[in-house]
Write an enzyme that holds these catalytic residues in place. Structure first.
Site, PDB file in Angstrom:
ATOM      1  N   SER A 130     -38.210   9.914  16.201  1.00 30.53           N
ATOM      2  CA  SER A 130     -38.058   9.731  14.769  1.00 30.53           C
ATOM      3  C   SER A 130     -36.678   9.147  14.460  1.00 30.53           C
ATOM      4  CB  SER A 130     -38.298  11.061  14.052  1.00 30.53           C
ATOM      5  OG  SER A 130     -38.438  10.864  12.667  1.00 30.53           O
TER       6      SER A 130
ATOM      7  N   ASP B 279     -49.755   8.857  13.935  1.00 28.89           N
ATOM      8  CA  ASP B 279     -48.484   8.791  13.206  1.00 28.89           C
ATOM      9  C   ASP B 279     -48.585   7.696  12.150  1.00 28.89           C
ATOM     10  OD1 ASP B 279     -45.874   8.605  12.299  1.00 28.89           O
ATOM     11  OD2 ASP B 279     -44.981   8.470  14.300  1.00 28.89           O
TER      12      ASP B 279
ATOM     13  N   HIS C 107     -47.031  12.462  12.895  1.00 29.62           N
ATOM     14  CA  HIS C 107     -45.699  12.081  13.344  1.00 29.62           C
ATOM     15  C   HIS C 107     -45.015  13.172  14.158  1.00 29.62           C
ATOM     16  CE1 HIS C 107     -41.766  10.206  13.303  1.00 29.62           C
ATOM     17  NE2 HIS C 107     -41.242  11.255  12.710  1.00 29.62           N
TER      18      HIS C 107
END
Length: 386
Positions: A164, A331, A364
């Site tokens: 991320s 995601d 995610h």
């Protein structure tokens, strides 16, 4: 998916948060914005042992609301239920094997988990910075990490690994200090935010700034903008999940009732869940840090920088970075097409890059959930470079 149970028996054990301070005035840190900041403190943790050659070091970079506590347990966690956020991956015999590697995880600049950020004391006023804290970037975060690595006497990193916003830091390391990075693993990330990602971050920021307790960022010592921060977290948390994950876990189930209340108290389990997530976040994170870190993520853009050709001959060849790009099929915050764009960019530049999309319906946040496939992937990649 393998829901591996984390225990003290298989972890790095008791760990301690450490601190490194630098940039004491007048030798302050110059940020990308041109502003100056100092002194700067970076909180960090280490696992494993640095070898004599100092060439077995792996740097972990965490996501936006994460911290330096990637593995192990603090001595104060007597109940043993608060391991580091990647404890399933980092430890003796695990994917990132601390019997072989020396692992460092620093807390990012701008955070509220030990490193200098908006809630830190401004030495010029003896009060928390608030909005007097200068705007920083992902690049500024990496520069502070570089200062820590230099302090530890490490001249080259075996690998930089993160997901991320942590993946953004990985890419920033590769463009700023390529000579120091032997391998890079950007996970569930992007070369720059899409309009959708910026939009969700702006909703989160506006929810904080609309809270009357925000007080233009000067809420320290008084009522905090808890409602605004809670809503910001709810918005963010939805982007970390997936439609399938929410359907499987909640569907349209009611919370502790059999019929609708026909009111706004919260009928559905998913409503209760999001409120709980918001409440938990308020108790551990600073609202101003959310503003600064999300803005830094929005500013991030390495598309042009990643497009530069890799060294192909001579002494510079040894500085060529080996990449493993990882994405997750569900995601929708940083979808696989963005990972593929990164892969294509690196390949066009002659970089050594591998790619893996992991099928998972968790969204995610899947990279934070124990999964033997992910562990095996990381272990195999590291075996190939060490």
């Amino acid at each position: 998916m393998n829901d591996t149970v984390t225990s003290r028996d298989s972890s790095v054990g008791i760990v301690e948060k450490k601190y490194y301070s630098f940039a004491e005035p007048p030798d302050t840190l110059t940020l990308e914005s041109g502003a100056h900041l100092g002194p700067v403190t970076i909180a960090y943790e280490t696992y494993g042992t640095l070898n004599e050659q100092k060439d077995n070091c792996i740097l972990l970079t965490h996501a936006f609301s994460g911290d330096s506590h990637a593995a192990g347990f603090y001595a104060s966690d007597r109940d043993g239920d608060k391991p580091g956020w990647w404890d399933f991956l980092v430890g003796p015999g695990k994917g990132i094997d601390t019997d072989r590697y020396f692992v460092i995880c620093p807390n990012i600049l701008g955070s509220c988990m030990g490193s200098t950020g908006p809630s830190s004391i401004n030495p010029e006023t003896d009060k928390p910075y608030g909005l007097d804290f200068p705007m920083m970037t992902i690049g500024d975060m990496v520069v502070t990490q570089k200062a820590l690595i230099d302090h530890l006497g490490i001249t080259r990193l075996l690998a930089v690994i993160g997901g991320s916003v942590g993946g953004m830091q990985v890419l920033e390391w590769c463009v700023r200090f390529p000579q120091m990075v032997r391998a890079a693993v950007p996970i569930a990330t992007t070369m720059r935010h899409s309009a959708l990602a910026i939009a969700f971050n702006e909703i989160a920021r506006q929810s904080i700034m609309a809270d009357p307790n925000w007080a233009q960022g000067n809420y320290y010592g008084g009522q905090k903008p808890d409602m605004g921060l809670s809503v910001a977290r709810m918005v963010g948390h939805v982007t970390y999940l997936s439609d399938e994950a929410l359907r499987r876990k909640f569907g349209r189930k009611l919370q502790d009732k059999e019929h609708f209340s026909f009111g706004f108290g919260g009928d559905f389990q998913v409503e209760s869940y999001l409120r709980h997530q918001g409440s938990k976040f308020v108790s551990r994170f600073d609202a101003n840090s959310v503003l600064y870190i999300t803005k830094a993520a929005d500013y991030f853009d390495v598309v042009d920088k990643m497009s530069k050709p890799a060294p192909i001959a001579g002494a510079e060849e040894q500085n060529k970075i080996k990449y493993l790009v990882v994405s997750y099929s569900s995601d929708w915050l940083y979808p696989t097409y963005q990972a593929k764009e990164l892969v294509q960019t690196l390949k066009r530049c002659g970089q050594n890059v591998s790619f893996c999309e992991i099928e998972a319906d968790c969204g995610h946040d899947a990279f934070l959930i124990p999964d033997q496939r992910f562990t095996t992937l990381i272990r195999g990649f590291l075996d190939g470079i060490s």
